[in-house]
Design an enzyme around this catalytic site. Structure first.
Site, PDB file in Angstrom:
ATOM      1  N   ASP A   1      -0.900  -1.470 -12.803  1.00 17.48           N
ATOM      2  CA  ASP A   1      -1.055  -0.917 -11.471  1.00 17.48           C
ATOM      3  C   ASP A   1      -1.693  -2.031 -10.637  1.00 17.48           C
ATOM      4  OD1 ASP A   1      -1.100   0.615  -9.219  1.00 17.48           O
ATOM      5  OD2 ASP A   1      -2.002   2.366 -10.163  1.00 17.48           O
TER       6      ASP A   1
HETATM    7  C1  BGC Z   1      -0.846   2.817  -6.844  1.00 21.13           C
HETATM    8  C2  BGC Z   1       0.545   2.704  -7.446  1.00 21.13           C
HETATM    9  C3  BGC Z   1       1.436   1.913  -6.554  1.00 21.13           C
HETATM   10  C4  BGC Z   1       0.805   0.544  -6.320  1.00 21.13           C
HETATM   11  C5  BGC Z   1       1.608  -0.342  -5.410  1.00 21.13           C
HETATM   12  C6  BGC Z   1      -1.396   1.451  -6.486  1.00 21.13           C
HETATM   13  O1  BGC Z   1      -2.589   1.558  -5.787  1.00 21.13           O
HETATM   14  O2  BGC Z   1      -1.712   3.447  -7.757  1.00 21.13           O
HETATM   15  O3  BGC Z   1       1.079   3.974  -7.676  1.00 21.13           O
HETATM   16  O4  BGC Z   1       2.709   1.799  -7.104  1.00 21.13           O
HETATM   17  O5  BGC Z   1      -0.472   0.722  -5.735  1.00 21.13           O
HETATM   18  O6  BGC Z   1       1.562   0.122  -4.102  1.00 21.13           O
END
Ligand code: BGC
Length: 755
Positions: A228
């Protein structure tokens, strides 16, 4: 040697390491000299959030279709429809040059307070897993990768970057991992995104057991694990733990650390090569299909509309709906004119177009006059004037449609919900309007369950319209006016009060840990175990027609490998066409370990014209009857009787059929020195070995311990049944020819010799 191995052989250490960290916020590193292209990943999950500048994370994205969010998708219970949504996402991804879409999210809704529940499907792992698999199949079938996220136990936003979810092995396997397992095995996502949080003390981004032993080795996941955004803390540890791609990049210091770790031998180059191989496989796979540069936004809008109308759940209807022949309709609520159609955070889409409830209602309302009052603002603030104005409008109309949407301060990615209530202004508004207008319909826009006391009894009808996507307004109008017969069913329980929820006393955790003390009693599994009333149960939803279930069938006997096919006839007994979701739950009569009373194991959605009957068949495999045994460390089945419960919701069970299963498993005996007398007796191999000794012990203890004059007043079996064998014998050691430990060890040897 294949192409990938060949490339790995030619790559320098620097090139390999560089590939393991993003080149930007959204892209991977290109290795031009070897023809390794960069790929582009974008959020996800219910539409494309592609930002034009690859260095920017939160910039406004380019227009894309905003589909309903996961809670609404799951409420359709329609896997074919969700697959179509995946197809559409893939078309948009091709047009926007996106190779991998960051979604779907398969985390379980452990508590309705999780701010991000709108992006998750269900409290049930089977429904979550099937929905996620369908979306992935749609996407990947058209050559665009999915990223199944957030692996695993990201069930709250509170301290999501650091908290450790403390989950016992069985709960993890049966609930939190299970939804991912279904999606991974069924749909083979190209990538899996690890969660920010820790699992039992270790960051998910460096959790070897999770990422390597379970995901890659046991489940056979062949893609790459992406972090993530910002979930990596130690790149070397994460690499060894199975994390293939760190995002976002670049991270020059971490790159240096990675190179050094391989040079010094701290990290085996084979581990790096394996990661590079996984990355290259997907990078090249993503180049195989090039889609069109354009897509049909109207067709996607229509699909978003269809999903929204199948996902809307009619929670209450005293007969007022569908609306007909009104001349004056009061339309009240900020969200009737400012649609609340998605949540805040990384999944926030810039919609191509956005339908407005007022306009959509007018299209279907015939000549009726719609009179609007705002009722509340998007802030959580009291304003009596707005209520007075709404009351006036409601009084003059024949029916009041109250559009109520949670403000973003009450739900979003990044923080949890403070409570499950609407704002005080909204509650006051509903009550004030209902007081003057007996025909009041509440249309709710929220991403997750809300509580409805004290106003539910005061209104005629309630529609749960979720975060309904850009075309949701038309879907609401369709349902209100009966153009569409509602067929959504809740994918999560709506509790009566926050205090009733399973995780309540174990949320949000403290001192860095959140203990999943309710175990696998999540959602309806919990309310049933506690025999606790809820507002609306899992699987529930009303229709404008009625369905009869008849002729249910299962075989009387089966074995765990072959499984079982459940069939039932469903008849539309009403006057309008409609769709019904048939749900199959399984109840185990008896098991060595505690089991939830019933668990969803299969479902199907069926479309029926008035008077029409269709036979629905739902297969149940090994896992429908198995449970994860923490001592065997695997899924096991046990001989015995099972009830197959066929129903229209978790609480509306129409037929119960009992069938007998034979387990084909030959499990090793778990008896050891600590095993109690009862455990010896329950184990068939143990019982045979212990029998003579047990008779002797019982006789001895009856004399000295029993209730007679010589004894100390105990029920002998009750007392010694839960004691280890050796401990019981110890109390009467002189009666045995050898040291008791030796006797027990010899007996254990006899048992384990039998395999
Ligand atoms: C979120 C993800 C997301 C990623 C990219 C993160 O903060 O938890 O679900 O895909 O950011 O935007």
């Amino acid at each position: 040697m294949n192409r990938i191995d060949n490339l790995i052989e030619q790559m320098t250490l620097e090139e390999k390491a560089a590939l393991c960290i993003g080149a930007s916020a959204w892209t991977t590193v290109e290795v031009e000299r070897l023809g390794i292209p960069s790929i582009w990943v974008s959020d996800g999950p219910h539409g494309l959030r592609k930002v034009e500048n690859e260095q920017e994370i939160t910039q406004k994205s380019v227009p894309a279709t905003c589909f309903p969010t996961a809670s609404c998708q799951a409420s359709t219970w329609n896997t074919a429809l969700i697959k179509k949504m995946g197809d559409a996402l893939a078309e948009e991804a091709h047009a926007l040059n996106v190779d991998v879409v960051l979604g779907p999210g398969a985390n379980i809704k452990r508590t309705p307070l999780c701010g991000r529940n709108f992006e998750y499907y269900s409290e049930d792992p089977v429904l979550s897993g099937e929905m996620a698999a369908s979306l992935i199949e749609g996407l990947q079938g058209k050559g665009v990768g999915a990223s199944l996220k957030h692996f695993v136990a990201n069930n709250q936003e509170y301290q999501r970057f650091s908290i450790s979810a403390e989950v016992d092995e069985r709960t993890l396997r049966e609930i939190y991992l299970r939804s991912f397992e279904i999606a991974v095995k069924k749909a083979k996502p190209w990538t899996v995104m690890c969660a920010y949080n820790k699992l039992n003390g270790d960051y998910c981004s460096e959790h070897h057991e999770l990422l390597v032993e379970i995901l890659k080795e046991e489940w056979g996941f062949e893609g790459f694990v992406v972090s993530d955004w910002g979930a990596v803390h130690d790149r070397v540890k994460a690499l060894r733990g199975g994390l293939d791609l760190e995002m976002p990049g670049p991270q020059p210091l971490r790159l240096k650390a990675l190179i050094q770790a391989v040079e010094t031998g701290e990290c085996d180059v084979k581990v790096l090569d394996e990661t590079v191989r996984r990355l290259l496989e997907i990078i090249f796979k993503s180049q195989e299909v090039s889609g069109n540069e354009t897509f049909d936004p109207d067709a996607h809008h229509k699909l978003a509309h269809e999903i929204a109308s199948e996902g809307i759940v009619l929670l209450k209807n005293d007969g007022l709906l569908p609306l007909k022949d009104q001349k004056q309709i009061a339309v009240i609520g900020h969200s009737a004119n400012e649609p609340y159609f998605q949540g805040g955070g990384s999944s926030h889409i810039n919609p191509i177009k956005l339908d407005n409830p007022l306009d959509e209602l007018q299209k279907l309302a015939g000549g009726a006059e719609l009179v609007f009052a705002q009722g509340y603002t998007d802030q959580d603030m009291l304003n009596q004037e707005l209520i007075d104005e709404a009351v006036k409008v409601a009084e003059d109309a024949e029916v009041a449609l109250l559009f109520i949407a949670l403000p973003s301060s009450k739900e979003s990615e990044g923080y949890d919900r403070p409570d499950l209530d609407l704002t005080q202004q909204q509650i006051n508004l509903i009550q004030a309007v209902a007081k003057v207008q007996a025909k009041t319909v509440v249309i709710l826009n929220s991403g997750s369950a809300i509580t409805m006391q004290p106003w539910l009894d005061q209104v005629s009808a309630v529609l749960q319209a979720w975060m309904m996507g850009q075309a949701g307004a038309g879907a609401i109008a369709d349902v209100l006016f009966g153009k569409v017969n509602p067929s959504g069913k809740l994918a999560e329980t709506f509790p009566l009060a926050l205090e009733d929820t399973p995780a309540h006393i174990n949320y949000p955790g403290e001192a860095g840990k959140v203990r999943y003390g309710e175990g696998f009693f999540v959602g309806y599994r919990y309310y049933e175990a506690k025999n606790m009333p809820v507002q609306f149960p899992f699987g529930y939803g009303l229709s404008y027609t009625s369905f009869e279930y008849s002729n249910p069938k299962v075989a009387g006997k089966f074995d765990d490998i072959d499984g079982l096919v459940v069939s039932v006839d469903v008849t539309n007994t009403g006057k309008v066409a409609g769709k019904e979701v048939v749900q199959v739950y399984v109840h185990d009569h008896q098991a060595t370990l505690t089991r939830p009373y019933k668990e969803l194991k299969g479902f199907a959605k069926v479309d029926l014209a008035p008077g029409e009957t269709k036979t629905v068949t739902i297969p149940l495999g090994f896992r429908a009857f198995a449970f994860f045994h923490p001592e065997h460390h695997t899924w096991i089945t046990e001989d015995g009787d099972f009830d197959i419960l066929i129903g229209a919701s978790s609480q509306d069970i129409r037929h119960v059929l009992t069938t007998t299963m034979t387990s084909t498993l030959k499990l090793p005996s778990l008896l050891d020195r600590e095993s109690t007398i009862k455990e010896w007796l329950l184990d068939p191999r143990g019982a045979a070995v212990i029998k003579p000794l047990f008779d002797q012990i019982q006789a001895q203890f009856a004399e000295t311990m029993g209730g007679g004059e010589e004894g100390i007043g105990l029920d002998v079996l009750a007392m010694i049944g839960d004691m280890p064998l050796a401990s019981v014998m110890m109390w009467n050691q002189s009666a045995f020819p050898k040291p008791v430990d030796q006797i027990v060890d010899e007996m254990l040897e006899q048992v384990h010799k039998q395999g």
